[in-house]
Design a protein around this motif. Structure first.
Motif, PDB file in Angstrom:
ATOM      1  N   VAL A 125       3.047   2.866 -10.015  1.00 53.58           N
ATOM      2  CA  VAL A 125       3.272   1.578  -9.359  1.00 53.58           C
ATOM      3  C   VAL A 125       2.199   0.590  -9.828  1.00 53.58           C
ATOM      4  O   VAL A 125       1.006   0.908  -9.839  1.00 53.58           O
ATOM      5  N   ASP A 126       2.630  -0.592 -10.211  1.00 52.81           N
ATOM      6  CA  ASP A 126       1.715  -1.614 -10.729  1.00 52.81           C
ATOM      7  C   ASP A 126       0.675  -1.969  -9.663  1.00 52.81           C
ATOM      8  O   ASP A 126       1.018  -2.388  -8.552  1.00 52.81           O
ATOM      9  N   ILE A 127      -0.580  -1.783 -10.003  1.00 53.50           N
ATOM     10  CA  ILE A 127      -1.661  -2.064  -9.060  1.00 53.50           C
ATOM     11  C   ILE A 127      -1.675  -3.539  -8.654  1.00 53.50           C
ATOM     12  O   ILE A 127      -2.101  -3.894  -7.555  1.00 53.50           O
ATOM     13  N   THR A 128      -1.143  -4.407  -9.539  1.00 50.47           N
ATOM     14  CA  THR A 128      -1.092  -5.835  -9.216  1.00 50.47           C
ATOM     15  C   THR A 128      -0.177  -6.094  -8.028  1.00 50.47           C
ATOM     16  O   THR A 128      -0.460  -6.948  -7.178  1.00 50.47           O
ATOM     17  N   LEU A 129       0.910  -5.349  -7.954  1.00 46.23           N
ATOM     18  CA  LEU A 129       1.824  -5.497  -6.817  1.00 46.23           C
ATOM     19  C   LEU A 129       1.133  -5.099  -5.510  1.00 46.23           C
ATOM     20  O   LEU A 129       1.295  -5.762  -4.480  1.00 46.23           O
ATOM     21  N   LEU A 130       0.368  -4.026  -5.557  1.00 48.66           N
ATOM     22  CA  LEU A 130      -0.335  -3.569  -4.354  1.00 48.66           C
ATOM     23  C   LEU A 130      -1.384  -4.588  -3.920  1.00 48.66           C
ATOM     24  O   LEU A 130      -1.518  -4.895  -2.724  1.00 48.66           O
ATOM     25  N   LYS A 131      -2.125  -5.121  -4.879  1.00 43.52           N
ATOM     26  CA  LYS A 131      -3.159  -6.108  -4.541  1.00 43.52           C
ATOM     27  C   LYS A 131      -2.530  -7.380  -3.985  1.00 43.52           C
ATOM     28  O   LYS A 131      -3.042  -7.981  -3.026  1.00 43.52           O
ATOM     29  N   ALA A 132      -1.422  -7.809  -4.591  1.00 37.09           N
ATOM     30  CA  ALA A 132      -0.753  -9.023  -4.118  1.00 37.09           C
ATOM     31  C   ALA A 132      -0.240  -8.836  -2.692  1.00 37.09           C
ATOM     32  O   ALA A 132      -0.350  -9.749  -1.849  1.00 37.09           O
ATOM     33  N   ALA A 133       0.308  -7.659  -2.392  1.00 37.30           N
ATOM     34  CA  ALA A 133       0.811  -7.388  -1.046  1.00 37.30           C
ATOM     35  C   ALA A 133      -0.332  -7.378  -0.036  1.00 37.30           C
ATOM     36  O   ALA A 133      -0.183  -7.879   1.094  1.00 37.30           O
ATOM     37  N   LYS A 134      -1.482  -6.824  -0.421  1.00 39.28           N
ATOM     38  CA  LYS A 134      -2.632  -6.816   0.488  1.00 39.28           C
ATOM     39  C   LYS A 134      -3.133  -8.224   0.767  1.00 39.28           C
ATOM     40  O   LYS A 134      -3.509  -8.556   1.893  1.00 39.28           O
ATOM     41  N   VAL A 135      -3.145  -9.067  -0.277  1.00 37.64           N
ATOM     42  CA  VAL A 135      -3.568 -10.455  -0.093  1.00 37.64           C
ATOM     43  C   VAL A 135      -2.660 -11.172   0.896  1.00 37.64           C
ATOM     44  O   VAL A 135      -3.105 -12.018   1.696  1.00 37.64           O
ATOM     45  N   LEU A 136      -1.373 -10.813   0.884  1.00 35.78           N
ATOM     46  CA  LEU A 136      -0.405 -11.432   1.787  1.00 35.78           C
ATOM     47  C   LEU A 136      -0.398 -10.790   3.168  1.00 35.78           C
ATOM     48  O   LEU A 136       0.451 -11.115   4.006  1.00 35.78           O
ATOM     49  N   ALA A 138      -0.295  -7.319   3.964  1.00 36.37           N
ATOM     50  CA  ALA A 138       0.428  -6.061   4.160  1.00 36.37           C
ATOM     51  C   ALA A 138      -0.538  -4.944   4.540  1.00 36.37           C
ATOM     52  O   ALA A 138      -1.636  -4.834   3.983  1.00 36.37           O
ATOM     53  N   ASN A 139      -0.132  -4.125   5.506  1.00 37.14           N
ATOM     54  CA  ASN A 139      -0.912  -2.933   5.844  1.00 37.14           C
ATOM     55  C   ASN A 139      -0.401  -1.748   5.037  1.00 37.14           C
ATOM     56  O   ASN A 139       0.504  -1.890   4.201  1.00 37.14           O
ATOM     57  N   ASP A 140      -0.985  -0.556   5.259  1.00 32.30           N
ATOM     58  CA  ASP A 140      -0.591   0.615   4.481  1.00 32.30           C
ATOM     59  C   ASP A 140       0.890   0.945   4.660  1.00 32.30           C
ATOM     60  O   ASP A 140       1.570   1.357   3.716  1.00 32.30           O
TER      61      ASP A 140
END
Length: 232
Positions: A125-136, A138-140
């Motif tokens: 999974v693209d780490i960029t997607l995870l970081k972007a979701a956290k910035v918005l 998103a929780n775990d």
């Protein structure tokens, strides 16, 4: 080529031509052929479904949690190197010669394939997607269900496709365990009596049914992952 080889004197006694196989198919329809096909499909379906149900959560755990990766991955990688047919003697000792033993061998082949594919999907999974979701915000829980599962879904379908092929290709080995019905059992019994036309018929049926299954999964993959960018 098959027809030509079957009329060459050196091959005539060991390679029946298409007419002989067609005759064996017609006789099989009048006999127990449909029963054999149905029994084999049932075994593959049960083994594959059980493998999928267990492999998907295990694969996600391995890819999402380092502790789960440390627990499961060494064992899975170890058993992946062992051909399912090598497990048959031990399976017979533990589970006997009933349906559970045959289904377990099929399950093992499918599970080990699907779980690795799911695991790789989560890890990639693209780490960029995870970081972007956290910035918005998103929780775990949101990350897992809204990012990880959709992003790894194509890998899951690839695992389904390869796992189904593994389950179907292991069928003959599974049906060596004291089977009365099934395509693998049909091939084995035909080999005992040197009925080569029935052996070829069984091989062709396994190939055709497996091919149709693969096309079905491929069609489903195209329908469910149409959003995915593909290299032209």
């Amino acid at each position: 080529m098959w027809w030509i080889l079957s009329i060459i004197p050196q091959f005539m006694k060991i390679l029946p031509g298409p007419p002989a196989v067609i005759t064996a198919f017609i006789k099989g329809i009048q006999g127990t052929l449909f029963t054999d096909i149905g029994v084999s499909l049932m075994r593959v379906a049960i083994g594959f479904v059980l493998a999928f149900i267990i492999a998907v959560p295990v694969g996600f755990l391995m890819g999402w949690y380092r502790w789960a990766q440390g627990i499961f991955e060494p064992w899975i990688q170890f058993f992946r190197t062992i051909p399912p047919i090598a497990l048959i003697p031990m399976v017979v000792i533990v589970l006997g010669i009933g349906e559970s033993a045959k289904i377990f061998v099929i399950w093992a082949a499918a599970f080990l394939t699907i779980v690795i594919s799911v695991y790789q999907g989560v890890k990639n999974v693209d780490i960029t997607l995870l970081k972007a979701a956290k910035v918005l915000g998103a929780n775990d829980w949101d990350l897992f269900f809204d990012v990880v599962i959709p992003a790894s879904f194509p890998y899951i379908l690839v695992g389904v496709r390869i796992g189904l092929a593994s389950a179907w290709s292991t069928l003959v080995a599974a049906e060596l365990i004291a089977s009365q019905h099934g395509l693998g059992s049909m091939i084995e019994q035909a080999g005992l009596y040197y009925q080569v036309s029935i052996i070829i018929l069984g091989i062709l049926l396994i190939g055709v049914i497996g091919f149709l299954m693969d096309r079905g999964v491929l069609w489903m993959e195209r329908r469910l992952t149409g959003w995915q960018e593909k290299v032209s």
